[in-house]
Design a protein around this motif. Structure first.
Motif, PDB file in Angstrom:
ATOM      1  N   HIS A   1      53.856  -7.773   7.389  1.00 49.82           N
ATOM      2  CA  HIS A   1      53.407  -7.339   8.686  1.00 49.82           C
ATOM      3  C   HIS A   1      52.078  -6.731   8.822  1.00 49.82           C
ATOM      4  O   HIS A   1      52.054  -5.620   9.582  1.00 49.82           O
ATOM      5  CB  HIS A   1      54.812  -6.373   9.316  1.00 49.82           C
ATOM      6  CG  HIS A   1      54.985  -6.561  10.720  1.00 49.82           C
ATOM      7  ND1 HIS A   1      54.106  -6.532  11.801  1.00 49.82           N
ATOM      8  CD2 HIS A   1      56.168  -7.100  11.146  1.00 49.82           C
ATOM      9  CE1 HIS A   1      54.937  -6.648  12.910  1.00 49.82           C
ATOM     10  NE2 HIS A   1      56.158  -6.933  12.521  1.00 49.82           N
ATOM     11  N   LEU A   2      51.019  -6.874   8.011  1.00 54.19           N
ATOM     12  CA  LEU A   2      49.913  -6.319   8.170  1.00 54.19           C
ATOM     13  C   LEU A   2      49.386  -6.796   9.623  1.00 54.19           C
ATOM     14  O   LEU A   2      49.521  -7.886  10.123  1.00 54.19           O
ATOM     15  CB  LEU A   2      48.940  -6.836   7.407  1.00 54.19           C
ATOM     16  CG  LEU A   2      48.796  -6.052   6.003  1.00 54.19           C
ATOM     17  CD1 LEU A   2      50.048  -6.435   5.318  1.00 54.19           C
ATOM     18  CD2 LEU A   2      47.313  -6.669   5.192  1.00 54.19           C
ATOM     19  N   SER A   3      48.580  -5.742  10.334  1.00 57.69           N
ATOM     20  CA  SER A   3      47.985  -5.808  11.623  1.00 57.69           C
ATOM     21  C   SER A   3      46.609  -6.639  11.194  1.00 57.69           C
ATOM     22  O   SER A   3      45.906  -6.276  10.279  1.00 57.69           O
ATOM     23  CB  SER A   3      47.407  -4.735  12.208  1.00 57.69           C
ATOM     24  OG  SER A   3      46.551  -5.060  13.116  1.00 57.69           O
ATOM     25  N   LEU A   4      46.377  -7.795  11.858  1.00 57.64           N
ATOM     26  CA  LEU A   4      45.347  -8.773  11.709  1.00 57.64           C
ATOM     27  C   LEU A   4      43.874  -7.934  12.122  1.00 57.64           C
ATOM     28  O   LEU A   4      42.894  -7.893  11.709  1.00 57.64           O
ATOM     29  CB  LEU A   4      45.272  -9.961  12.417  1.00 57.64           C
ATOM     30  CG  LEU A   4      46.141 -10.946  11.918  1.00 57.64           C
ATOM     31  CD1 LEU A   4      46.471 -12.169  13.054  1.00 57.64           C
ATOM     32  CD2 LEU A   4      45.973 -11.378  10.647  1.00 57.64           C
ATOM     33  N   LYS A   5      43.826  -6.681  13.208  1.00 56.35           N
ATOM     34  CA  LYS A   5      42.814  -6.051  13.432  1.00 56.35           C
ATOM     35  C   LYS A   5      42.875  -4.869  13.017  1.00 56.35           C
ATOM     36  O   LYS A   5      41.383  -4.219  12.922  1.00 56.35           O
ATOM     37  CB  LYS A   5      42.937  -5.801  14.967  1.00 56.35           C
ATOM     38  CG  LYS A   5      42.985  -7.326  15.893  1.00 56.35           C
ATOM     39  CD  LYS A   5      42.423  -7.026  17.173  1.00 56.35           C
ATOM     40  CE  LYS A   5      42.161  -8.332  17.979  1.00 56.35           C
ATOM     41  NZ  LYS A   5      43.561  -9.082  18.330  1.00 56.35           N
ATOM     42  N   ASN A   6      43.872  -4.010  12.581  1.00 57.47           N
ATOM     43  CA  ASN A   6      43.806  -2.704  12.064  1.00 57.47           C
ATOM     44  C   ASN A   6      44.306  -2.442  10.579  1.00 57.47           C
ATOM     45  O   ASN A   6      44.590  -1.171  10.306  1.00 57.47           O
ATOM     46  CB  ASN A   6      44.639  -1.878  13.052  1.00 57.47           C
ATOM     47  CG  ASN A   6      44.443  -1.976  14.403  1.00 57.47           C
ATOM     48  OD1 ASN A   6      43.063  -2.179  14.951  1.00 57.47           O
ATOM     49  ND2 ASN A   6      45.242  -1.955  15.480  1.00 57.47           N
ATOM     50  N   ASN A   7      43.905  -3.565   9.888  1.00 62.95           N
ATOM     51  CA  ASN A   7      44.242  -3.407   8.507  1.00 62.95           C
ATOM     52  C   ASN A   7      43.571  -4.233   7.687  1.00 62.95           C
ATOM     53  O   ASN A   7      43.098  -5.396   8.119  1.00 62.95           O
ATOM     54  CB  ASN A   7      45.627  -3.405   8.234  1.00 62.95           C
ATOM     55  CG  ASN A   7      46.172  -2.547   7.179  1.00 62.95           C
ATOM     56  OD1 ASN A   7      45.373  -2.009   6.295  1.00 62.95           O
ATOM     57  ND2 ASN A   7      47.320  -2.797   6.717  1.00 62.95           N
ATOM     58  N   THR A   8      43.347  -4.165   6.391  1.00 58.05           N
ATOM     59  CA  THR A   8      43.104  -5.212   5.550  1.00 58.05           C
ATOM     60  C   THR A   8      43.812  -5.371   4.257  1.00 58.05           C
ATOM     61  O   THR A   8      44.647  -4.331   3.920  1.00 58.05           O
ATOM     62  CB  THR A   8      41.507  -5.026   4.840  1.00 58.05           C
ATOM     63  OG1 THR A   8      41.799  -3.695   4.156  1.00 58.05           O
ATOM     64  CG2 THR A   8      40.608  -4.815   6.107  1.00 58.05           C
ATOM     65  N   PRO A   9      44.008  -6.471   3.859  1.00 59.96           N
ATOM     66  CA  PRO A   9      44.776  -6.642   2.645  1.00 59.96           C
ATOM     67  C   PRO A   9      44.511  -5.690   1.616  1.00 59.96           C
ATOM     68  O   PRO A   9      45.311  -5.177   0.659  1.00 59.96           O
ATOM     69  CB  PRO A   9      44.503  -7.994   2.087  1.00 59.96           C
ATOM     70  CG  PRO A   9      44.175  -8.839   3.337  1.00 59.96           C
ATOM     71  CD  PRO A   9      43.386  -7.824   4.226  1.00 59.96           C
ATOM     72  N   GLU A  10      43.220  -5.390   1.340  1.00 63.00           N
ATOM     73  CA  GLU A  10      42.703  -4.536   0.390  1.00 63.00           C
ATOM     74  C   GLU A  10      43.185  -3.072   0.408  1.00 63.00           C
ATOM     75  O   GLU A  10      43.700  -2.398  -0.427  1.00 63.00           O
ATOM     76  CB  GLU A  10      41.172  -4.697   0.240  1.00 63.00           C
ATOM     77  CG  GLU A  10      40.428  -5.798  -0.280  1.00 63.00           C
ATOM     78  CD  GLU A  10      40.663  -6.893   0.576  1.00 63.00           C
ATOM     79  OE1 GLU A  10      40.788  -6.755   1.957  1.00 63.00           O
ATOM     80  OE2 GLU A  10      40.686  -8.070   0.336  1.00 63.00           O
ATOM     81  N   LEU A  11      43.231  -2.689   1.628  1.00 61.59           N
ATOM     82  CA  LEU A  11      43.649  -1.182   2.237  1.00 61.59           C
ATOM     83  C   LEU A  11      45.143  -1.170   1.698  1.00 61.59           C
ATOM     84  O   LEU A  11      45.634   0.012   1.203  1.00 61.59           O
ATOM     85  CB  LEU A  11      43.357  -0.829   3.592  1.00 61.59           C
ATOM     86  CG  LEU A  11      41.717  -0.487   3.786  1.00 61.59           C
ATOM     87  CD1 LEU A  11      41.517  -0.489   5.236  1.00 61.59           C
ATOM     88  CD2 LEU A  11      41.456   0.586   3.132  1.00 61.59           C
TER      89      LEU A  11
END
Ligand SMILES: [Zn+2]
Ligand SMILES: [Zn+2]
Length: 259
Positions: A218-228
């Motif tokens: 459920h990662l945000s496409l705008k406010n997150n990155t897979p790396e973080l």
């Protein structure tokens, strides 16, 4: 037990869980945020047909979780499990001609070879629950759509063999985003979505003796990155980057066997 995702994020969610005992296999869909055709297309991608699905368990009434659930259930005559609060929020009309089973916090439900323990989470829905799936041998804990950690959810997720855990946003990216202040407050609030650092705290707090697999979801496409997201989860696990998987909106993830 094995599990796969048809897609994960605010555009739509569906998790497929399959468990076997002896000669039979039961496949259950957890949430269905995609339309009928899209769900069928994504199921085909992981080698499943609609008629393979024995039941749909629903977490809460937000469209990214139930957008296609009742339509898909009606079309393919699949029973749906949901809380009474979710039913009230969705409305009788949406559930017409669908076989419904009501569930509630801490009361296990059984679908064929799989059982599901619903547990209450803090989220801005009527009666939201998340689930721990169990095939009698392995346990898969699922947690998305929660604004904060609670002792109840930490207890529910303790002792699992695998986890699907929301990493919705990075606090700084959310703060610096172009979202209006009201939306930032909603997402970052106590009944919103899990920030990477809160997910890491939950992961640090639960009992992890059997835990082998963790998937950030459920990662945000705008406010997150897979790396973080990956870095936050790895930090809590004291693990290497390759040990943590991240679910994506378009692809979800392919089957993961819990060995
Ligand atoms: Zn959601
Ligand atoms: Zn939600």
């Amino acid at each position: 037990m094995k599990f796969a995702s048809l897609g994960s994020g605010s555009e739509g969610n569906a998790l497929i869980i399959a468990g076997a005992s002896g000669t039979t296999t039961t496949t259950v869909m957890l949430d269905c945020g995609f339309g009928i055709r899209e769900t069928e297309r994504r199921l085909a991608r992981i080698g499943k047909l609609p008629q393979d699905i024995s039941g749909i368990v629903v977490t809460h009434e937000h469209q990214d979780h139930v957008g296609g659930a009742f339509k898909f259930a009606r079309r393919h005559r699949i029973p749906v499990w949901l809380t009474y609060g979710t039913f009230q929020a969705v409305g009788e009309e949406a559930c017409k001609d669908v076989l419904l089973h009501f569930c509630r916090d801490s009361e296990e439900l059984v679908i064929g070879d799989l059982s599901f323990m619903p547990y209450t989470v803090p989220h801005d829905a009527r009666e939201p629950v998340q689930y721990v799936a169990n095939d009698g041998v392995r346990k898969l804990g699922v947690l998305t759509d929660a604004g904060q950690s609670t002792s109840h959810l930490v207890q529910a997720l303790s002792g699992c063999d695998a986890l699907v855990l929301e990493c919705n946003h990075d606090r700084r990216m959310l703060e610096e985003s172009v979202y209006p202040p009201s939306l930032k407050r909603r997402i970052g609030g106590a009944y919103g979505h899990l920030a990477n650092d809160t997910s890491a705290e939950i992961l640090a707090a639960i009992e992890k003796q059997k835990l082998k697999t963790v998937v950030g979801a459920h990662l945000s496409l705008k406010n997150n990155t897979p790396e973080l997201a990956r870095a936050a989860l790895c930090g809590a696990l004291d693990a290497h980057a390759g040990d943590v998987m991240i679910a994506c909106q378009e692809e979800g993830f392919d089957w993961i066997a819990i060995g």
